[in-house]
Motif scaffolding. Sequence first.
Motif, PDB file in Angstrom:
ATOM      1  N   UNK A 191      55.943  23.493  42.276  1.00 62.63           N
ATOM      2  CA  UNK A 191      54.977  24.552  41.957  1.00 62.63           C
ATOM      3  C   UNK A 191      53.590  23.949  41.763  1.00 62.63           C
ATOM      4  N   UNK A 192      52.528  24.648  42.187  1.00 61.56           N
ATOM      5  CA  UNK A 192      51.169  24.091  42.128  1.00 61.56           C
ATOM      6  C   UNK A 192      50.494  24.235  40.767  1.00 61.56           C
ATOM      7  N   UNK A 193      51.227  23.938  39.709  1.00 58.11           N
ATOM      8  CA  UNK A 193      50.654  23.883  38.355  1.00 58.11           C
ATOM      9  C   UNK A 193      50.651  22.423  37.924  1.00 58.11           C
ATOM     10  N   UNK A 194      49.467  21.884  37.639  1.00 55.40           N
ATOM     11  CA  UNK A 194      49.326  20.479  37.259  1.00 55.40           C
ATOM     12  C   UNK A 194      48.815  20.389  35.833  1.00 55.40           C
ATOM     13  N   UNK A 195      48.512  19.175  35.403  1.00 56.84           N
ATOM     14  CA  UNK A 195      47.932  18.978  34.079  1.00 56.84           C
ATOM     15  C   UNK A 195      46.806  17.959  34.168  1.00 56.84           C
TER      16      UNK A 195
END
Length: 294
Positions: free
Chosen positions: A176-180
């Motif tokens: 999924x294209x959720x990073x930090x």
Amino acid sequence: MTLKRENVLIEALPYIRDFYDSVMIIKVGGHAMVNPQVMSDIVQDIVLLRFVGIHPIIVHGGGPEITEKMERMGKKPEFVGGLRITDDETLEIARMVLVGNINTEIVSLIGRHGGKGIGLSGKDGKLIIAKKKPFQKVMIENVEHEVDLGWVGDTEIINTEILNIVTREGYIPVISPIAMDMNGNALNLNADTIAGDIAAALSAKKLILMTDVPGVLMEPSDRSSRISRVTLEDVEHLIRTGVISGGMIPKMRGAATAVESGVENVHIIDGSISHSVLLELFTDSGIGTMVCKD
């Protein structure tokens, strides 16, 4: 009919031989994701790749689903240069849709077709470290404005170790294209861009980007005006002249970055066509636009 089937297999053989033991990044997105049968066909193609000795990695978007969820909650989506403006509430909606819904569904489909899927977001194991995008300059009524995209990021680091471990053990990663960022804040990234970054970091053989059109079109309203081959030199020219616009801009820039970084070719295909992955990879004619170095 038997001869036709034999010819299909014979045509595919040199491609299967060439692609054996290579890494391929497949970005799944667009409106194909809301069609259960097409989505099932795409995943079936990807599982087949794994069983013929290819190491596929899925990166998924979810733009239409996020937009639909936002509208149902009474929130109007806003975009700048093909990127979604992401405030706190939009980020929570994106995480819920991308990580909670779409990712788990793709992993389930992989299992249904006999493969082993493993769901990841960019936050898992610090897979993707990103930084917040700077303000974007846009022209509104011939006046330049600076726009804050909110919690939207650019990739800084890809931790390839995680992906190498899981692919070596026969799993198909679903990202999924959720990073930090370095401070642990969540950031929404463009899935096409992430796919390009991962392909470059892994020196992937192929990067496949799915969209809702047959590829790059000289005339947006004419699906028969597909450009079958685009070089790196062509990309910025086509953006400047408006042939490439909107959401296709980050897609093509991600493709160019990947090719510049060592990915052999990038393929932009219509994800709404059943078994589009196999048609593009294992047939002589293909069905999309290929981005290559020269």
